[in-house]
Design a protein around this motif. Sequence first.
Motif, short mmCIF file in Angstrom:
data_model
loop_
_atom_site.label_atom_id
_atom_site.label_comp_id
_atom_site.label_asym_id
_atom_site.label_seq_id
_atom_site.Cartn_x
_atom_site.Cartn_y
_atom_site.Cartn_z
N ASN A 120 0.84 -1.19 0.00
CA ASN A 120 0.00 0.00 0.00
C ASN A 120 0.89 1.25 0.00
O ASN A 120 2.05 1.19 0.38
N ARG A 121 0.33 2.37 -0.44
CA ARG A 121 1.03 3.66 -0.39
C ARG A 121 2.26 3.75 -1.29
O ARG A 121 3.11 4.60 -1.07
N ASN B 5 -14.13 10.50 0.07
CA ASN B 5 -13.11 9.70 0.73
C ASN B 5 -12.81 10.38 2.06
O ASN B 5 -12.35 11.52 2.10
N SER C 244 -10.58 9.67 4.23
CA SER C 244 -9.18 9.66 4.66
C SER C 244 -8.55 11.03 4.44
O SER C 244 -8.70 11.63 3.37
N ASN D 95 -5.29 11.37 4.49
CA ASN D 95 -3.90 11.13 4.09
C ASN D 95 -3.46 12.10 2.99
O ASN D 95 -2.34 12.56 2.99
N TYR E 110 -16.00 6.45 1.47
CA TYR E 110 -14.91 5.47 1.33
C TYR E 110 -13.90 5.71 2.46
O TYR E 110 -13.75 6.84 2.93
N ASN E 111 -13.20 4.65 2.85
CA ASN E 111 -12.14 4.76 3.87
C ASN E 111 -12.61 5.50 5.11
O ASN E 111 -11.99 6.47 5.54
N ARG F 13 -12.52 4.77 8.21
CA ARG F 13 -11.80 4.65 9.48
C ARG F 13 -10.54 3.82 9.25
O ARG F 13 -10.64 2.64 8.95
N SER F 14 -9.40 4.44 9.35
CA SER F 14 -8.16 3.69 9.20
C SER F 14 -7.56 3.44 10.58
O SER F 14 -7.87 4.14 11.54
N ASP G 278 -14.95 -0.08 10.07
CA ASP G 278 -13.52 -0.35 10.06
C ASP G 278 -13.02 -0.16 8.63
O ASP G 278 -13.74 0.37 7.78
N MET G 279 -11.80 -0.61 8.36
CA MET G 279 -11.22 -0.36 7.04
C MET G 279 -11.95 -1.06 5.91
O MET G 279 -11.79 -0.71 4.75
N ARG G 280 -12.73 -2.09 6.23
CA ARG G 280 -13.44 -2.83 5.18
C ARG G 280 -14.91 -2.41 5.08
O ARG G 280 -15.70 -3.11 4.46
#
Lengths: 250, 250
Positions: free
Chosen positions: B55-56, B136, B138, B140, B164-165, B167-168, B219-221
């Motif tokens: 990832n990333r 999204n 996130s 990030n 989307y996303n 909670r990471s 959660d993440m999924r």
Amino acid sequence: MSGWVVIAGLGPGAEAMITPEATAAIDAATDVVGYIPYVRRISPRAGLTLHESDNRVELERAAHALEMASEGRRVVVVSSGDPGVFAMASAVFEAVEAGPPPWRDLDIRVLPGITAMLAASAAAGAPLGHDFCCINLSDNLKPWALIEKRLRLAAAADFAMAFYNPRSKSRPEGFAKALAILRECCAPERVIIFARAVSTSEQAVRVTALAEATPEMADMRTMVIVGSSLTRVIAREGAPIVYTPRSVEA
Amino acid sequence: MSGWVVIAGLGPGAEAMITPEATAAIDAATDVVGYIPYVRRISPRAGLTLHESDNRVELERAAHALEMASEGRRVVVVSSGDPGVFAMASAVFEAVEAGPPPWRDLDIRVLPGITAMLAASAAAGAPLGHDFCCINLSDNLKPWALIEKRLRLAAAADFAMAFYNPRSKSRPEGFAKALAILRECCAPERVIIFARAVSTSEQAVRVTALAEATPEMADMRTMVIVGSSLTRVIAREGAPIVYTPRSVEA
């Protein structure tokens, strides 16, 4: 055998974009119902009855599907694109809620499909690669004032925007009004994509700037995507690539 | 033979939701690149090299795909869902724009897929059956202030919202802040759906009211969908059906 209703999306047009689960549901059905051009995409076979109906009779079509399932038939309601995006799924659930109580306990499933905005976005590059919104520009079922309000707030949020039903024969003036609102809210160089009949042999994708866009660039088969302020165009020998970057600087 | 890059969406998890055109591209490829869990969904075969990356490292992965295509290889970049929605397509085009000029003239195609919000919406009924937006959560790659602004404007527009996303692991507090903002802007009974691992054997869909929602429900999924003010819940013996009607009264 007990009946069921599956609401399946056939995607934007290409056979290769129909999911295997949608194909399997059609293969298992006794009845397929839907708007004429969508039902004509289904191959006839023994044991399958095709029920074509006209546009704007969505609730009657939904009730017909639910009635047949109550009688033990296996019914697929076909939509283009994804049935949950400006298509038949909401109409079926409206009919369930308004109908006889036993309809609530029928086996009803929605099978997602490739909705027009995803196919149009893929054909142009990745204009929906960051936050976006999705608006039906038809005012058949909602007041024009709400569409205008949503356009202004979407521009304030700097969402990319995907427009379904930009221009109908009966109300061609709506899209001209939408373009005028966008020109008040967005810079003249804002990217706008007209993606017509995506995934069919008539596919045509035109990329231009908001200042150059005219109402005639859209028709009933066109998906319109307006970029965010960060959407970029990569010029090259062939068709340009339009994409929205993943990052926004602080 | 000349090389190409196809950016293909594998859908939310179920094999039956992968489009035939995505499967055909993988069958024709010499190389598949992608994030580890997505590449592991591809069956190994002679003549196909699988390149897993973490990832990333999206830009490095994109550049690797473009380099291989320049050398004549047939490369599929795999994403989950749809590659154009918070996935690899924008990363590839960022790499094209930043890379050597000949990359612009490579044969690069995006094949759409069933993105998570469509699968989650279908599993719950049709909550995205009217105008909606897709954010999204996130931070990030964008400032939190922009997410907050978009949430407030989306609520003012009365869009349904797909997150989307939500909670990471590294930033669990973002979703709690998003819920607090929504509680300021929307009524306590607003419908909210937590759809986890949709289309897999671990699928779990929970429908609740905004007032009852807690950060731990995501959660993440998990895909989170918040209804508009008009979104309805049909109670029944099994899981409830959630849908947004097609009409808004004037």
